[in-house]
Design a protein around this motif. Structure first.
Motif, PDB file in Angstrom:
ATOM      1  N   SER B  73      59.212  14.744  31.629  1.00  0.00           N
ATOM      2  CA  SER B  73      58.266  14.353  30.580  1.00  0.00           C
ATOM      3  C   SER B  73      57.510  15.565  30.048  1.00  0.00           C
ATOM      4  O   SER B  73      56.823  15.459  29.035  1.00  0.00           O
ATOM      5  CB  SER B  73      57.280  13.338  31.139  1.00  0.00           C
ATOM      6  N   THR B  76      54.252  19.726  33.162  1.00  0.00           N
ATOM      7  CA  THR B  76      53.487  19.285  34.330  1.00  0.00           C
ATOM      8  C   THR B  76      54.389  18.577  35.331  1.00  0.00           C
ATOM      9  O   THR B  76      54.358  18.876  36.530  1.00  0.00           O
ATOM     10  CB  THR B  76      52.318  18.378  33.894  1.00  0.00           C
ATOM     11  N   GLU B  77      55.198  17.631  34.852  1.00  0.00           N
ATOM     12  CA  GLU B  77      56.116  16.954  35.777  1.00  0.00           C
ATOM     13  C   GLU B  77      57.064  17.961  36.426  1.00  0.00           C
ATOM     14  O   GLU B  77      57.317  17.888  37.638  1.00  0.00           O
ATOM     15  CB  GLU B  77      56.928  15.865  35.069  1.00  0.00           C
ATOM     16  N   ALA B 109      48.138  30.762  36.513  1.00  0.00           N
ATOM     17  CA  ALA B 109      49.032  29.591  36.530  1.00  0.00           C
ATOM     18  C   ALA B 109      48.359  28.402  35.850  1.00  0.00           C
ATOM     19  O   ALA B 109      47.139  28.251  35.883  1.00  0.00           O
ATOM     20  CB  ALA B 109      49.419  29.240  37.960  1.00  0.00           C
ATOM     21  N   HIS B 110      49.169  27.572  35.254  1.00  0.00           N
ATOM     22  CA  HIS B 110      48.693  26.387  34.514  1.00  0.00           C
ATOM     23  C   HIS B 110      47.964  25.412  35.435  1.00  0.00           C
ATOM     24  O   HIS B 110      48.272  25.331  36.626  1.00  0.00           O
ATOM     25  CB  HIS B 110      49.914  25.705  33.885  1.00  0.00           C
ATOM     26  N   PHE B 111      47.052  24.629  34.892  1.00  0.00           N
ATOM     27  CA  PHE B 111      46.291  23.698  35.734  1.00  0.00           C
ATOM     28  C   PHE B 111      47.161  22.598  36.332  1.00  0.00           C
ATOM     29  O   PHE B 111      46.720  21.880  37.232  1.00  0.00           O
ATOM     30  CB  PHE B 111      45.094  23.102  34.978  1.00  0.00           C
ATOM     31  N   LYS B 115      46.890  20.064  39.775  1.00  0.00           N
ATOM     32  CA  LYS B 115      47.252  18.646  39.814  1.00  0.00           C
ATOM     33  C   LYS B 115      48.319  18.413  40.884  1.00  0.00           C
ATOM     34  O   LYS B 115      48.210  17.472  41.684  1.00  0.00           O
ATOM     35  CB  LYS B 115      47.767  18.242  38.428  1.00  0.00           C
ATOM     36  N   VAL B 119      48.035  15.861  44.023  1.00  0.00           N
ATOM     37  CA  VAL B 119      49.020  14.774  44.126  1.00  0.00           C
ATOM     38  C   VAL B 119      49.804  14.884  45.427  1.00  0.00           C
ATOM     39  O   VAL B 119      50.000  13.894  46.139  1.00  0.00           O
ATOM     40  CB  VAL B 119      49.972  14.810  42.910  1.00  0.00           C
ATOM     41  N   PRO B 229      58.576  13.382  24.374  1.00  0.00           N
ATOM     42  CA  PRO B 229      58.445  14.202  25.560  1.00  0.00           C
ATOM     43  C   PRO B 229      59.786  14.786  26.005  1.00  0.00           C
ATOM     44  O   PRO B 229      60.750  14.077  26.226  1.00  0.00           O
ATOM     45  CB  PRO B 229      57.977  13.176  26.606  1.00  0.00           C
ATOM     46  N   LEU B 259      60.427  12.190  38.728  1.00  0.00           N
ATOM     47  CA  LEU B 259      59.116  11.683  39.117  1.00  0.00           C
ATOM     48  C   LEU B 259      58.852  10.360  38.409  1.00  0.00           C
ATOM     49  O   LEU B 259      58.391   9.405  39.022  1.00  0.00           O
ATOM     50  CB  LEU B 259      58.035  12.711  38.763  1.00  0.00           C
ATOM     51  N   THR B 260      59.152  10.295  37.147  1.00  0.00           N
ATOM     52  CA  THR B 260      58.992   9.050  36.413  1.00  0.00           C
ATOM     53  C   THR B 260      60.282   8.235  36.550  1.00  0.00           C
ATOM     54  O   THR B 260      61.288   8.721  37.051  1.00  0.00           O
ATOM     55  CB  THR B 260      58.685   9.345  34.939  1.00  0.00           C
TER      56      THR B 260
END
Lengths: 367, 367
Positions: B73, B76-77, B109-111, B115, B119, B229, B259-260
């Protein structure tokens, strides 16, 4: 030479999917919002405003006047996030935080809870269903312990379309809270990913208005007739969403409670457009047509001597021999199986009586 | 009365986003695949076949001849899944599995890694960058310990577009493996979510062909000019994808490494269509135009006395007073800030020289 991008399948023989043809109005809105990201509201303000409307719409559907939530990529993300919120709230708020957090769910729960368990590092305690495929409340009660952060109820199970006794599960959760010193209790999560757009037209007690449900999954891209990807996570309390937030530098907003980052404005816009068009009369009509179709198909298969699982919501399962199943797939019928290898037909809005007549004619031809 | 679904923003003044107008061919393919789900290949075969083509395309881009992976997606995923695979492989395969797994990443590094840490229940050890915004290799080496399951390198950082020394990070990972009895070592993950479609036209060493990178994030819906996405996760080894798999009853496929669950066929089809159209000449042209634009903007801001961070990839950061920043936003410029409150302009394909001239004229007007 490059191959061109081919045509997608038509829905003419799709009986296996919990997704469907989007409503034309939803498709139109989605196409306009293809290049937007509600995950960045400072840049994509219109998509973010539409998302607030989508959440309000889902709240209306699920009996929650002041809903918190967001449009997810689908039911899996919503279920993972509900479990994550429960895990985080227990970790951060309970008098005695659980050492090994667990989630109690009936065996009818979707496999996304197994995914959530692996992703989140929680144990999934699966308990039996009763003879009719609904959560066995006594079994749930027996499984809930001091480390249980969430109890899952299913409202429209993936295999048989069954609705768990949500008010009874709420009773289990409440009793669990009364037995702990701090009054800490598991959250009650309802997975209505598929059923949510049919259930308002039934007598089932399934949502926020029927019981003190904490979180609920309901997917516009299933029976809401929105395009993929559009799932929904709703929460009664703001604190539940807050338990998911991480800080977001370089976006104009300051935190993000979603699992994914960039998200689909197309799904959001399609959700609002479909809801505006179909709530409630259009969804009711879809439910009634699907119910009649499911009943017709169940009777037709029963007449032919197959064992049929009596449908409740419009989803038909029947014990059809493997050879017939495979032959039907060879004729391009998109069908799938339950865990007991039964044929499973999901009566979605694109599934017409004519399709089902053709399908049964093929069954007659092949058995 | 219901409000209609409004128009989305135009990209005419969007300087903040890492997404862009999809290529027309990508948009056309996406629209056709709006009602498909590559997560259910038994039903949506064409979308699933396109996904295999998309993964091959991303592999070609990132120097991996036999890529494993999928269309996520978004970044992030992909980043969450890379960390999850590393955590799971360490848990299941290491001679001494880590008690408290951690990930070492530069502060650039990205936020999404924060997350991922929440998680997945892993610790995120953030280490400083050097004076120029790149990972400090000595700091990374010092932070890596027995419980480190992954080291993150960034190839095109979100704030400044910097590329970490990936081969050096690979050396750190390799050395970590040599110091353990079982030879177990952290995985090396490269986040090229944004940079991946510009980097092939630079001299940077960033991908699978330059170093023993294990996993890599590269997003078609950013510089790949696919619609949202469409992210990408690539892995060198099949075992890395397998570490993500859960069983999937009632789908015709038997396991799912994503993940999704339900996923966007539109993003997948758009990815393939854009790649067919643009790789490599069109992407090279986009890179060259963006580089010239970034250089022009950096010079223009420097000429006006603002402190400008020298661009490497086409992303310009400059120290513009808060009052000017806010006044620009009031004129509908979609701009965002770095963590140091610098103005940040991302030179995406929709960002033209004419837009930048208008922007600088407004800066002149407002400062």
């Amino acid at each position: 030479m490059q191959q061109a991008v081919p045509e997608p399948q038509s829905f003419r023989r799709v009986l296996s999917s919990m997704c469907t043809e989007p409503h034309p109005a939803a498709r139109e809105a989605a196409v306009r919002f293809l290049a937007t990201n509600p995950g960045d509201p400072g840049t994509y303000g219109a998509a973010a405003e539409l998302e607030a409307r989508a959440v309000d719409a889902l709240g209306e559907l699920a009996g929650l006047a002041d809903p918190h939530g967001y449009v997810t990529s689908g039911g899996t993300e919503a279920n993972i996030q509900a479990v994550r919120a429960a895990r985080n709230r227990a970790r951060d708020e309970w008098t005695s935080p659980p050492e090994s957090p667990n989630v109690v769910a009936p065996e009818s729960a979707h496999f996304s809870f197994a995914k959530a368990a692996d992703v989140l590092g929680v144990d999934l305690l699966t308990v039996p269903t009763d003879g009719d495929g609904r959560a066995d409340v006594d079994a749930v009660r027996a499984a809930v312990g001091d480390d249980t952060v969430a109890v899952v109820g299913v409202a429209g199970s993936t295999e048989y379309g069954r609705v768990d006794p949500i008010p009874d599960l709420a009773g289990v959760v409440e009793a669990a809270g009364e037995s702990t010193p701090g009054g800490d209790r598991p959250l009650l999560h309802v997975d209505a990913a598929w059923g949510g757009f049919y259930l308002p037209f039934t007598d089932h007690e399934w949502c926020f208005e029927h019981a003190p449900v904490d979180t609920l999954t309901v997917d516009p891209h299933k029976l809401g007739q929105a395009p993929v990807p559009a799932g929904g996570l709703l929460a009664r309390d703001r604190a539940t969403l807050d338990a998911l937030a991480v800080e977001t530098p370089y976006l104009e907003s300051t935190s993000q409670a979603t699992l994914t980052g960039t998200r689909s404005g197309a799904g959001v816009a399609g959700t609002v457009a479909a809801f505006d068009e179909l709530w409630p009369a259009g969804y009711r009509e879809a439910y009634e047509t699907a119910t009649a179709n499911a009943s017709w198909l169940a009777d037709a298969l029963d007449d032919r001597g197959f064992d049929v699982v009596e449908p409740d919501l419009p989803l038909v399962a029947a014990d059809v021999p493997e050879s017939v199943f495979e032959a039907l797939r060879k004729r391009e019928w998109r069908i799938s199986r339950t865990g007991r290898d039964e044929l499973r037909v999901v009566c979605m809005p694109h599934v017409t009586r004519r399709m089902l007549r053709e399908f049964v004619a093929d069954v007659d031809d092949l058995r």
